[in-house]
Design a protein around this motif. Structure first.
Motif, mmCIF file in Angstrom:
data_model
loop_
_atom_site.group_PDB
_atom_site.id
_atom_site.type_symbol
_atom_site.label_atom_id
_atom_site.label_comp_id
_atom_site.label_asym_id
_atom_site.label_seq_id
_atom_site.Cartn_x
_atom_site.Cartn_y
_atom_site.Cartn_z
ATOM 1 N N ASP A 185 0.500 -0.894 -0.374
ATOM 2 C CA ASP A 185 0.194 0.122 -0.343
ATOM 3 C C ASP A 185 0.901 0.789 -0.111
ATOM 4 N N ILE A 186 1.611 1.813 -1.047
ATOM 5 C CA ILE A 186 2.074 2.210 -1.271
ATOM 6 C C ILE A 186 1.446 3.903 -0.617
ATOM 7 N N VAL A 187 0.146 4.254 -1.519
ATOM 8 C CA VAL A 187 -0.053 5.720 -1.390
ATOM 9 C C VAL A 187 -0.069 6.066 0.549
ATOM 10 N N GLY A 188 -0.912 4.371 1.250
ATOM 11 C CA GLY A 188 -0.603 4.882 2.923
ATOM 12 C C GLY A 188 0.352 4.850 3.553
ATOM 13 N N LEU A 189 1.153 4.357 2.863
ATOM 14 C CA LEU A 189 2.994 4.559 2.970
ATOM 15 C C LEU A 189 3.924 5.508 3.151
ATOM 16 N N LEU A 190 3.498 6.905 1.904
ATOM 17 C CA LEU A 190 3.443 7.680 2.078
ATOM 18 C C LEU A 190 2.941 8.738 2.533
ATOM 19 N N SER A 191 1.702 7.982 3.217
ATOM 20 C CA SER A 191 0.993 9.352 3.682
ATOM 21 C C SER A 191 1.113 9.563 5.248
ATOM 22 N N ALA A 192 1.908 8.222 6.082
ATOM 23 C CA ALA A 192 2.100 7.790 6.996
ATOM 24 C C ALA A 192 3.551 8.314 7.470
ATOM 25 N N LEU A 193 4.156 8.748 5.888
ATOM 26 C CA LEU A 193 6.218 9.278 6.087
ATOM 27 C C LEU A 193 5.683 10.632 6.234
ATOM 28 N N LEU A 194 4.612 10.949 5.905
ATOM 29 C CA LEU A 194 4.273 12.692 5.491
ATOM 30 C C LEU A 194 3.760 12.845 6.875
ATOM 31 N N CYS A 195 3.187 12.316 7.473
ATOM 32 C CA CYS A 195 3.011 12.667 9.235
ATOM 33 C C CYS A 195 4.270 12.965 10.423
ATOM 34 N N VAL A 196 5.614 12.123 9.675
ATOM 35 C CA VAL A 196 6.210 11.771 10.340
ATOM 36 C C VAL A 196 6.877 13.369 9.685
ATOM 37 N N VAL A 197 7.600 13.008 8.661
ATOM 38 C CA VAL A 197 8.041 14.174 8.183
ATOM 39 C C VAL A 197 7.089 16.513 9.141
ATOM 40 N N ASP A 198 5.800 15.910 8.970
ATOM 41 C CA ASP A 198 5.270 16.789 9.306
ATOM 42 C C ASP A 198 5.901 17.581 11.260
ATOM 43 N N GLY A 199 6.501 15.743 11.628
ATOM 44 C CA GLY A 199 6.512 16.005 12.998
ATOM 45 C C GLY A 199 7.690 16.169 13.612
ATOM 46 N N MET A 200 9.116 16.094 12.608
ATOM 47 C CA MET A 200 9.893 15.876 12.425
ATOM 48 C C MET A 200 10.178 17.770 12.475
ATOM 49 N N ALA A 201 9.456 18.416 11.925
ATOM 50 C CA ALA A 201 9.340 19.846 11.260
ATOM 51 C C ALA A 201 8.903 20.591 12.403
ATOM 52 N N GLY A 202 8.555 19.768 13.238
ATOM 53 C CA GLY A 202 7.840 20.994 14.783
ATOM 54 C C GLY A 202 6.378 21.283 14.004
ATOM 55 N N ARG A 203 5.995 21.140 13.448
ATOM 56 C CA ARG A 203 4.564 21.955 12.697
ATOM 57 C C ARG A 203 3.389 21.749 14.279
ATOM 58 N N ARG A 204 3.340 22.677 14.269
ATOM 59 C CA ARG A 204 2.238 22.555 15.458
ATOM 60 C C ARG A 204 1.015 22.181 15.221
ATOM 61 N N THR A 205 0.705 22.330 14.286
ATOM 62 C CA THR A 205 -0.865 22.277 13.624
ATOM 63 C C THR A 205 -0.359 20.746 13.354
ATOM 64 N N MET A 206 -1.058 19.834 13.212
ATOM 65 C CA MET A 206 -0.654 18.576 11.895
ATOM 66 C C MET A 206 -1.766 18.573 11.206
ATOM 67 N N MET A 207 -1.651 18.045 9.815
ATOM 68 C CA MET A 207 -2.349 18.485 8.894
ATOM 69 C C MET A 207 -3.763 16.589 9.111
ATOM 70 N N TRP A 208 -4.223 16.203 8.713
ATOM 71 C CA TRP A 208 -4.661 14.272 8.502
ATOM 72 C C TRP A 208 -4.381 14.332 7.390
ATOM 73 N N ARG A 209 -3.892 13.326 7.636
ATOM 74 C CA ARG A 209 -3.283 12.217 6.048
ATOM 75 C C ARG A 209 -4.031 11.304 5.757
ATOM 76 N N GLY A 210 -5.274 11.362 6.400
ATOM 77 C CA GLY A 210 -5.626 9.887 5.852
ATOM 78 C C GLY A 210 -6.706 9.853 5.166
ATOM 79 N N ARG A 211 -7.517 8.451 5.454
ATOM 80 C CA ARG A 211 -8.504 8.057 3.590
ATOM 81 C C ARG A 211 -9.529 7.998 4.346
ATOM 82 N N GLY A 212 -10.292 8.741 3.893
ATOM 83 C CA GLY A 212 -11.543 8.758 3.200
ATOM 84 C C GLY A 212 -12.192 9.686 5.453
#
Length: 212
Positions: A185-212
């Motif tokens: 599930d490459i789409v799911g893998l990338l969405s999870a990795l992008l969440c980690v990218v957001d967290g590592m960047a220290g973003r206070r407001t995290m973006m929901w990247r789930g499907r549905g």
């Protein structure tokens, strides 16, 4: 000892080549071959050829240069690189992959758990010989309790970041990144990795990247 000019040496070489019954002698490489191959010039060419074949890259100079990228060395990296073309984006996602592995390995070690997967540990071993210099991080003098608390905090933070995508994506990321299984599930893998990218960047407001 008598020396000869370059012109004299060239004439002598020409006369020798013109003598009947004597074929010109071709200079050979140190390994006995008549011509150097790519593998002779670059010992890493053979492994890179395998990477090129596995990832659909052309086996030429450009393909081998592309295959040197670290993300082609594991299932998560290969899946990510197949779906993302931008080099900077690949680098950010690769940082997320490495961060997930470091956090998981540190937590497993802190609680005394056995290695989840030998490949995961090998991916963290530096290729170059280890040596200490001015830039080497200081010795970790924390107690075992302090290390465990830090490892627990880090993995809880990671789980919090992954909570901004759906359960299937989280499971896929852990399966592929931590255990080095091939991505389904490459789409799911990338969405999870992008969440980690957001967290590592220290973003206070995290973006929901789930499907549905």
């Amino acid at each position: 000892m008598k020396t000869y000019s370059k012109g004299a040496r060239r004439r002598a070489k020409k006369e020798l080549a013109e003598m009947p019954g004597l074929a010109p002698v071709k200079r050979r490489e140190p390994n006995g071959r008549a011509k150097r191959t790519v593998d002779d010039r670059d010992p890493s060419a053979a492994p890179l050829a395998v990477r090129c074949r596995q990832n659909g890259l052309t086996h030429n100079a450009a393909g081998r240069r592309e295959a040197r990228a670290p993300w082609y060395g594991c299932a998560a990296g290969r899946a990510m690189a197949a779906a993302v073309c931008d080099h900077d984006e690949r680098a950010r996602l690769w940082d997320a992959i490495q961060h997930m592995r470091r956090v998981q390995v540190a937590h497993d070690r802190a609680i005394g758990a056995p290695a989840r997967h030998p490949k995961c540990l090998r991916l963290l071993v530096p290729i170059e010989a280890m040596s200490a210099d001015a830039e080497t991080p200081p010795l970790d003098e924390r107690t075992d309790e302090e290390k465990q608390r830090a490892a627990t905090s880090a993995i809880m933070r990671l789980e919090g970041w992954l909570g901004y995508t759906d359960k299937a994506a989280r499971s896929e990321a852990l399966r592929v990144v931590i255990d080095d299984y091939e991505a389904r599930d490459i789409v799911g893998l990338l969405s999870a990795l992008l969440c980690v990218v957001d967290g590592m960047a220290g973003r206070r407001t995290m973006m929901w990247r789930g499907r549905g």
